[in-house]
Structure formats: C-alpha cells, structure tokens
Design a protein around this motif. Structure first.
Motif, short mmCIF file in Angstrom:
data_model
loop_
_atom_site.label_atom_id
_atom_site.label_comp_id
_atom_site.label_asym_id
_atom_site.label_seq_id
_atom_site.Cartn_x
_atom_site.Cartn_y
_atom_site.Cartn_z
N ARG A 168 44.35 0.42 -27.09
CA ARG A 168 44.60 0.40 -25.65
C ARG A 168 43.37 -0.08 -24.97
N ASP A 192 47.61 9.54 -24.90
CA ASP A 192 48.66 9.02 -23.96
C ASP A 192 47.95 9.37 -22.27
N ASP A 227 46.63 6.50 -19.27
CA ASP A 227 47.14 6.30 -17.84
C ASP A 227 45.99 6.36 -16.90
MG MG Z 1 51.93 7.33 -21.81
#
Ligand code: MG
Ligand code: IPM
Length: 359
Positions: free
Chosen positions: A104, A251, A255
């Motif tokens: 990411r 996770d 964000d």
């Molecule tokens: Mg997520």
C-alpha cells in the motif's frame, strides 16, 4: 506480442463504476505500449449473492490461479450480513492464492490534497507492507454460548515464523529497491510496526525482522509501536520510507495513510505473491451512498491498474499511468480525490486517458 489474462471483479456499489475507469486506462496504455490482454469478468458481489445465494466456489479460486492477475472494484452490500461476501471474495483471494503481501503506497502527489499543515509531497512518500494472510484475520475463533449472558467470543491472532519472515524479506527488498531508485545518499529505512510491548507474542515479528535484517546491512532498521506509528504518521510522515506490519495494523494505518494522500478515493493496493497470480484493488470500500451517481473518485482503481502493470513487468505502462495521474493532480484540475470533487467518475477517467494520449 505480450499478452495477459486478467480477471475483473467489479463488485458492489461504486466498484463497477471505478473499475470501468481502470479498464479504460488499461486499454489506453496497452495500445500505447503494445501489449494485449484478455479480460475475464466475474460476478461475485453482495448484489450477486442476494440474487443467487452464491459465494465464490472453490473451482473459481482454482481458475483464478491460472490468470496473470485479478482486478477488483469493491465488495460490500448493505443488505447482506457484514463481512460475508468480503470474506468470500477478498479474503478468498488473499488466502486462496496465498497473497501474503498487501502493498500500500502512501504518496501525496499534490500539495492541495494534503490535510496536514506545513507538509507537502516531499514529506509524504512511503509504502506500507501489510502481512496479508494471518494475524487477526486468520479466521480461527468463534463464539461459545452465543446470545446468552455467558457468551464468549474468541478472535485469535496467528503469527507464523514463515509469515513474519517472508513479509519482512519482501519489505527489506523493497526498501533497497526504493533506495536505488531515489539514487540519493540517504540510506533506505524499514520500520517494523507492532505492539510487542502489550502483546508479547508479537516479538516473533521482532525476531523474524532482526533475522532478515542481517541480510540487508544497507537498510537502516527502525521500530514503532502501532499507537506511536499513528502519531508519527501525522506529526512527521517524512520519517517513513517503508513500513512492515501485521495484517490488522496494516489495515488500520493505511486508512490513515489514505487520508495523508488526499483521501480514500486515491489509495491503491496490491495483494501479492511474487511470481504468482496477484490481485489489485483500490483500498476503499463499495461506498453504497455514492453508488450509481457517477461521483466516486476512480483514481484508486486507476492506481491499482498501475500497480498491476508494474507487477506484470509492464513497467513502462505503469510509469506512464502513474505520471498521468500525478500530472493531473499537480495541474490543480482535480480539487479533491473524493466524491465531492465536482468531477464525474467517467470524466476523471477520461482526463487520465487524455493525459496518457498527450504524453
Ligand atoms: Mg481496510
Ligand atoms: C481492506 C478492507 C478489507 C480488510 C475488508 C473489506 C475485509 O478494509 O482491504 O483494507 O479488512 O482487509
């Protein structure tokens, strides 16, 4: 001619709308760079489940293994039990294809998209390597005496040496590659993010990371507990180069990272098993409230296409796509990377295509 078999799962909500723009961009770069591809579309989504009661069958997971890559729009439907279809499709791909890396990138392309005071594109450019097949996502756990006053719920965090080792190795290799690409005299830096103070078994990460670090003396090692990591991401995002972390923490912090980049609409990710079929998706969800209105930002989905191209070895096409997105954002023509930009989903896709064609 180079040719690829690519699965597409448009999914729910804004998924099909943003995936369409990703495909537009793919079609354009393929023509420019001279490669071919075949798209195989799959219907799996909450919407499809409501109609057919069908989740992803095992045979389809086998079929996905024969493709070069899979592109996913978004999964999640308000009328379906939370997580049911997400676990089948997204986790089905991650676990079924052993996509042990969730890559990411957190990169701010243009000053005006930055929510932080006194920070800019030079400060926000790092990558999170999220372990993607274990941790709190292992699905080992459940309920006892559910619905009674004696109810017990267990969610187990599973961390294997193999899982921590291979995620760390991928992250160290990535740090070295980024260092070479920057070509500066600064050493690449890899930050391990865990919670090994409160959750002592997390020290399996500490030890696996240190073990792998011996093979990469050129990389500066660094560590942060996840709570402090959240603080540093806001206070001093320029300190980060590459982060490696657990599934759950990855996770959460991505964000936060998406907001540093300008919003959920722009963040992209790759679910990767090097050398095997891998899956690429924007990190946002299906956003039902924006669905069908042609307002969602497709840049995350387009970024996912760029990441897929890079993974497939189409590095020229990947660089062109990233340059088109970056150029568009730097031009100031896109006020925000979200549903309030005033630019329609399809129009934003066309703007990226126009930049690709003009380059
Ligand atoms: Mg997520
Ligand atoms: C993500 C999403 C998923 C996750 C959900 C939809 C299962 O939040 O890709 O970040 O938790 O990994």
């Amino acid at each position: 001619m180079r040719s690829y078999d690519i699965g597409v799962i448009p999914g729910d909500g804004i998924g099909p709308e943003v995936a369409r723009e990703g495909n537009k961009v793919l079609e354009t770069v393929a023509a420019i760079e001279g490669f071919q591809y075949k798209l195989v579309e799959y219907p799996y989504s909450g919407e499809y489940y409501l109609k057919t009661k069908e989740l992803v069958p095992e045979s389809v997971i086998d079929e996905w293994r024969t493709l070069d890559a899979v592109l996913l729009g978004a999964i999640g439907h308000p009328d379906v039990e939370p997580g049911l279809v997400e676990r089948s499709v997204i986790l089905g791909l991650r676990f079924g294809l052993d996509l042990y890396i969730n890559l990411r990138p957190i990169k701010l392309y243009a000053e005006h998209l930055c929510p932080l005071k006194d920070k800019g594109p030079a400060d926000i450019d790092f990558v999170v390597v999220r372990e993607n097949t274990e941790g709190l996502y292992s699905q080992i756990g459940g309920h006892l005496k559910k619905g009674t006053p004696d109810e017990v719920a267990l969610v187990n965090g599973v961390y294997t040496w193999k899982g921590c080792e291979r995620a760390s190795r991928y992250a160290f290799e990535l740090a070295v590659r980024r260092g070479k690409e920057r070509g500066e005299n600064t050493r690449p830096r890899l930050t391990l993010v865990d919670k090994a103070n409160a959750l002592r078994p997390h020290d399996i990460w500490t030890r696996a990371y240190e073990h792998v670090a011996q093979d990469f003396p050129e990389v500066e090692t660094d560590h942060a507990y996840v709570d402090a990591c959240c603080m540093w991401m806001i206070k001093n995002p320029e300190w980060f180069d590459v982060i490696v972390t657990t599934n759950m923490f990855g996770d959460i912090i991505t964000d936060l990272g998406a907001m540093l980049q300008g919003g959920m609409g722009i963040a992209a990710s790759g679910n990767i098993h090097p050398g095997k079929t891998s899956m690429f998706e924007p990190i946002h969800g299906s956003a039902p409230k924006h669905a069908g209105k042609n307002v969602a930002c497709p840049l995350g989905a387009i970024g996912a296409v760029a990441m897929m191209l890079d993974f497939l070895g189409e590095t020229g096409a990947a660089a062109r796509t990233e340059a088109a997105v970056s150029g568009l954002l730097k031009s100031g023509a896109v006020p925000s990377a979200d549903a309030r930009s005033g630019i329609a989903t399809s129009e934003m896709g066309d703007m990226v295509v126009a930049r690709l064609e003009a380059a």
